[in-house]
Design a protein around this motif. Structure first.
Motif, short mmCIF file in Angstrom:
data_model
loop_
_atom_site.label_atom_id
_atom_site.label_comp_id
_atom_site.label_asym_id
_atom_site.label_seq_id
_atom_site.Cartn_x
_atom_site.Cartn_y
_atom_site.Cartn_z
N VAL A 158 18.26 -8.54 -8.21
CA VAL A 158 18.93 -9.78 -8.63
C VAL A 158 20.33 -9.79 -8.05
O VAL A 158 20.93 -8.74 -7.82
N ALA A 169 17.27 -14.18 -7.79
CA ALA A 169 16.38 -13.13 -8.27
C ALA A 169 15.10 -13.12 -7.45
O ALA A 169 14.65 -14.17 -6.98
N ALA A 174 11.24 -10.82 -11.87
CA ALA A 174 10.71 -11.76 -12.87
C ALA A 174 9.42 -11.22 -13.47
O ALA A 174 9.16 -11.37 -14.67
N GLU A 175 8.59 -10.57 -12.64
CA GLU A 175 7.35 -9.98 -13.14
C GLU A 175 7.64 -8.81 -14.08
O GLU A 175 6.98 -8.66 -15.11
N VAL A 179 9.15 -13.01 -17.27
CA VAL A 179 9.73 -14.34 -17.40
C VAL A 179 9.45 -15.13 -16.13
O VAL A 179 9.16 -14.56 -15.08
N ARG A 180 9.55 -16.46 -16.24
CA ARG A 180 9.47 -17.28 -15.05
C ARG A 180 10.76 -17.14 -14.26
O ARG A 180 11.84 -17.01 -14.84
N LEU A 181 10.64 -17.19 -12.95
CA LEU A 181 11.81 -17.01 -12.10
C LEU A 181 12.87 -18.07 -12.40
O LEU A 181 14.07 -17.76 -12.45
N SER A 182 12.45 -19.29 -12.65
CA SER A 182 13.41 -20.36 -12.93
C SER A 182 14.15 -20.13 -14.25
O SER A 182 15.31 -20.54 -14.40
N ASP A 183 13.50 -19.47 -15.22
CA ASP A 183 14.15 -19.19 -16.50
C ASP A 183 15.15 -18.03 -16.39
O ASP A 183 16.05 -17.90 -17.23
N LEU A 184 14.97 -17.21 -15.36
CA LEU A 184 15.85 -16.05 -15.19
C LEU A 184 17.22 -16.45 -14.65
O LEU A 184 18.24 -15.85 -15.01
N ASP A 225 11.98 -6.67 -21.65
CA ASP A 225 11.31 -7.87 -21.15
C ASP A 225 11.19 -8.93 -22.24
O ASP A 225 11.64 -8.72 -23.39
#
Length: 352
Positions: A158, A169, A174-175, A179-184, A225
């Motif tokens: 990140v 990121a 994200a995996e 979480v979803r990448l957009s939420d990160l 997570d």
């Protein structure tokens, strides 16, 4: 068309350069400038414009577009001239042209209607942006390569802002965090870490990086997570610095790249161990007996037995080999070092 839209430009017949500062300024300006009549013949050009074609201004003035440019370019440029003269207003263009070395060049600027003496003409002033465009293309390709590497290398990484928020990121992180990448994007990094003793060390390293005292650091942390599960990680932090135009000035740190270099297995809760318990695990992993552990740590056999019993409960392991295996799986012991040591040890030679 309203002739008032045409601007009168000073000509060389308006006076000598010392009496006509505008003509001298235009002639020596670094931007390429020209004036052409309705047929495409040059009535004036400055030195910078002639330089684009690898010649002199005197060799340009009086010649036709067709004498300097390729036929396809001539037709295109004459069409642009006609649009400007018909519309009676300035138009911004970015043009490609053939350079004197045979390569394609790019120029950005304006062409606009003018009066040259009594004749209606079109004038243009352009800046050669060939080198800038090439550098920009190289940067875009490098950024695309970096994104591809980030997203498909499998590395959990990140980029963090100076205030510790996620700005970029990779898919892998994200995996890991479920979480979803957009939420990160935009999350404070601290919300992704468990409350462990390593946080204080990590924060000190972060302060050193942001203030420029260090360029990189290796730290340990426990990631949490979205489902509350934890994974112990070893992380490489690297400062990202802005390019300083003045080489005498220190460049400013604009952010931090964090790359996970080692990741323990996912576990619902990381056990909280004392320093003595971690040292016991390291000694067991090195093959030490209960007597060896007691002697090394200056403990009684009963105290060692008590710690081993507690460790079996904390790690959910019934035997000595299982304790050692569990310590490595959870990332309590470093998998990269021998003799065994804590994954959070400050010195490679240290047991804790």
């Amino acid at each position: 068309m309203d002739e008032a839209n045409y601007k009168a430009l000073p000509t060389e017949t308006d006076g000598a350069p010392d009496r006509n500062p505008y003509a001298a300024l235009a002639d020596l300006a670094p931007a390429a400038a020209f004036v052409r009549d309705v047929t495409g013949r040059y009535v004036w050009a400055n030195h910078a414009y002639a330089h684009l074609y690898g010649t002199t201004r005197d060799a340009v003035i009086g010649r036709h577009l067709a004498d300097l440019d390729e036929p396809a370019d001539v037709a295109r440029f004459l069409t642009l001239d006609q649009e400007v003269m018909t519309g009676g207003r300035p138009v911004r263009h970015t043009l490609t042209y053939q350079r004197s070395d045979g390569c394609s060049g790019q120029a950005a600027g304006y062409r606009f209607p003018v009066l040259w003496g009594a004749a209606r003409c079109v004038a243009g002033i352009y800046v050669d942006v060939t080198d800038y465009s090439q550098v920009l293309d190289q940067r875009h390709r490098a950024e695309a390569d970096l994104r591809t590497l980030r997203d498909h290398s499998g590395l959990a990484c990140v980029r963090l802002t100076r205030d510790g928020r996620v700005s970029e990121a990779g898919i892998a992180v994200a995996e890991v965090l479920r979480v979803r990448l957009s939420d990160l994007i935009g999350l404070p990094a601290d919300t992704l870490l468990a409350e462990t003793s390593e946080r204080a060390t990590l924060h000190r390293a972060w302060d050193d990086l942001i203030t420029g005292r260090r360029r990189s650091a290796r730290v340990s942390a426990v990631l949490v997570d979205a489902e509350g599960w934890q994974r112990r990680a070893r992380i490489r932090l690297s400062a990202v610095c802005d390019t300083a135009p003045d080489m005498s000035k220190v460049s400013r740190v604009s952010g931090i790249w964090a790359v996970v270099t080692h990741l323990g297995l996912r576990d619902q809760a990381q056990p909280s161990l004392t320093a003595a318990q971690v040292r016991i695990l390291a000694l067991l992993a090195a093959g030490g007996s209960n007597a060896d552990v007691a002697e090394e740590l200056h403990l009684s056999r009963q105290t060692v037995d008590y710690h081993l019993s507690r460790l079996r409960d904390l790690l959910g392991a019934a035997t000595r080999p299982a304790l050692v295996a569990r310590a490595y799986v959870l990332g309590i012991l470093s998998a990269q070092d021998w003799p065994p040591r804590s994954a959070t040890a400050a010195r490679p030679s240290s047991l804790v």
